[in-house]
Design a protein around this motif. Structure first.
Motif, short mmCIF file in Angstrom:
data_model
loop_
_atom_site.label_atom_id
_atom_site.label_comp_id
_atom_site.label_asym_id
_atom_site.label_seq_id
_atom_site.Cartn_x
_atom_site.Cartn_y
_atom_site.Cartn_z
N THR A 152 -19.35 -25.41 0.67
CA THR A 152 -20.17 -24.38 0.40
C THR A 152 -21.21 -24.13 1.49
O THR A 152 -21.62 -23.15 2.08
N SER A 174 -17.37 -24.13 -5.79
CA SER A 174 -17.54 -22.79 -5.39
C SER A 174 -16.21 -22.08 -5.16
O SER A 174 -16.23 -20.80 -4.60
N THR A 175 -14.91 -22.51 -5.74
CA THR A 175 -13.88 -21.75 -5.68
C THR A 175 -13.29 -21.49 -7.01
O THR A 175 -12.50 -20.85 -7.20
N SER A 178 -11.56 -18.18 -8.40
CA SER A 178 -11.63 -17.17 -7.45
C SER A 178 -10.25 -16.96 -6.86
O SER A 178 -10.06 -16.12 -5.92
N LYS A 195 -21.98 -20.90 -9.67
CA LYS A 195 -21.40 -19.93 -8.43
C LYS A 195 -20.43 -19.07 -9.16
O LYS A 195 -20.58 -17.93 -8.82
N ASN A 196 -19.21 -19.50 -9.54
CA ASN A 196 -18.44 -18.52 -10.10
C ASN A 196 -18.39 -18.28 -11.38
O ASN A 196 -17.48 -17.62 -12.19
N ASN A 266 -11.02 -10.73 -3.83
CA ASN A 266 -11.67 -11.58 -3.05
C ASN A 266 -11.08 -11.84 -1.53
O ASN A 266 -11.92 -11.87 -0.63
N MET A 295 -15.37 -17.62 0.03
CA MET A 295 -16.36 -17.60 -0.77
C MET A 295 -17.66 -17.58 -0.07
O MET A 295 -18.72 -17.01 -0.41
N SER A 334 -22.73 -15.48 0.40
CA SER A 334 -21.77 -15.98 -0.55
C SER A 334 -21.20 -15.13 -1.17
O SER A 334 -22.02 -14.13 -1.99
N TYR A 336 -19.15 -14.51 -4.07
CA TYR A 336 -18.50 -15.21 -5.28
C TYR A 336 -17.74 -14.09 -5.96
O TYR A 336 -17.99 -12.68 -5.60
N ASN A 337 -17.24 -14.22 -7.14
CA ASN A 337 -16.32 -13.33 -7.85
C ASN A 337 -17.25 -12.16 -8.39
O ASN A 337 -16.86 -11.07 -8.67
#
Length: 359
Positions: A152, A174-175, A178, A195-196, A266, A295, A334, A336-337
């Motif tokens: 990240t 962090s993934t 995603s 995060k997601n 993404n 991300m 960042s 993210y979704n």
């Protein structure tokens, strides 16, 4: 009310639809006359929330019955110690890939439970790429192989997995959700929610059931993966509201076509931002192209003296939390979704405007 575009690395933006639904249900969840925050975690109502969250996550990631889904407290950083405590029993060493700051933290904790074999490292290249599989030296007698597929802080990501007989343990904080992954290739996946998935306070753990036998009775009760699985993540009171919000995020993802559809968006978002950086002499990204994160996108200005101005003006423009991590400086977006394509476009438009004014 004016919502901003929040580029924070975590706690990160949540889908607006999720926040609005949580707001609507805040005082009265499904007619029971109380909030999820107020109800007993042993009640039929909350157990239905927990099971809904597990079922939705299993559908989104195609998790089969060979795995247990746990909701664990303490943050992913606590898992850095909890994983070797559970999985190294009976083994002399564990194997770790070093790709950046979070890998380093995980390695440090694992050394408290036994020998750590670092299979490869990109430290000498300032963590700007992922070492080629051909350079990995995996000890097949290790307890497991730990990887951090997305760093990240540094903005380094990889998706492929090496060929090994070891259980692969992956920090997907962090993934997760995603991009599409094949869960069956992992021994364990863990991910901090902030995060997601949802708010801080809960970690998703997806553990292959055969690995649960490694958990020893000598472990603290709430640290023991086998105990957590046997008690449906409720040895003690779990972070009920965080699990509830995670379930709402899972529902939101299902309504938008699942992980495959989210991955398509993404890819589009990250492509838009990287193109703006690469087509400019004013901005740059230090990461090798084939190791760039979708991300977390770090970037710097050619004139570092303008960074404070960039951050101040971006705040005014409604683009929040773009400062890079304190250890590396610069900027970091960042995406993210929950970050819509419109938010990335707004950032790109601002970057182009800023370059025209100061470049």
């Amino acid at each position: 009310m004016s919502r901003v575009y929040n580029f924070c690395s975590g706690p990160a933006a949540l889908p607006e639809e999720v926040l609005l639904k949580a707001q609507k249900e805040m005082l009265d969840w499904h007619g029971v006359g109380m909030s999820v925050m107020e109800m007993s975690h042993r009640s039929d109502e909350f157990v239905s929330v927990l099971h809904s969250a597990k079922a939705r996550l299993a559908r989104l990631l195609n998790i089969n019955d060979d795995y247990e889904i746990l909701f664990v407290q303490g943050g992913a950083s606590s898992l850095f110690a909890q994983i070797p405590a559970n999985l190294m029993a009976g083994y002399r060493s564990s194997s770790y890939l070093d790709t950046g700051a979070w890998s380093v933290k995980a390695i440090k904790e694992a050394t408290k439970y036994g020998e750590v074999q670092v299979v490869a490292s990109s430290k000498s290249d300032n963590y700007t790429h992922v070492p080629s599989f051909s350079d990995w030296n995996i000890d097949e007698s290790s307890a497991y192989l730990h990887i951090t597929p997305n760093e990240t802080i540094g903005g380094v990501e990889f998706a492929d997995l090496p060929e090994t007989n070891l259980p692969i343990v992956a920090d997907l904080s962090s993934t997760i959700l995603s991009r599409e992954i094949d869960v069956s290739r992992y021994g364990m996946i863990y991910a901090g929610a902030q995060k997601n998935v949802g708010p801080a306070g809960v970690v998703i753990c997806i553990v292959r059931k055969d690995l649960l036998a490694r958990s020893q009775e000598s472990l603290p009760t709430t640290w023991n993966f086998a105990n957590l699985a046997a008690n449906d993540s409720m040895i003690n009171t779990p972070p009920t509201f965080a699990i509830y919000l995670a379930d709402l995020v899972f529902e939101w993802l299902e309504q938008r076509g699942g992980v495959a559809a989210m991955e398509t968006v993404n890819i589009e978002k990250s492509k838009l931002l990287y193109q703006a950086i690469d087509n400019s002499q004013f901005y740059s990204n230090p990461i090798h192209i084939n190791s760039r994160s979708r991300m977390n996108v770090p970037f710097v200005l050619a004139d570092a003296s303008l960074e404070k101005t960039f951050l101040a003006e971006s705040e005014v423009a409604g683009l929040k939390t773009l400062a890079g991590h304190r250890s590396v400086g610069g900027m970091r977006a960042s995406i993210y979704n929950a970050m819509p394509l419109e938010g990335v476009q707004a950032l790109v438009d601002f970057m182009l405007s800023f370059e025209k004014r100061y470049g």
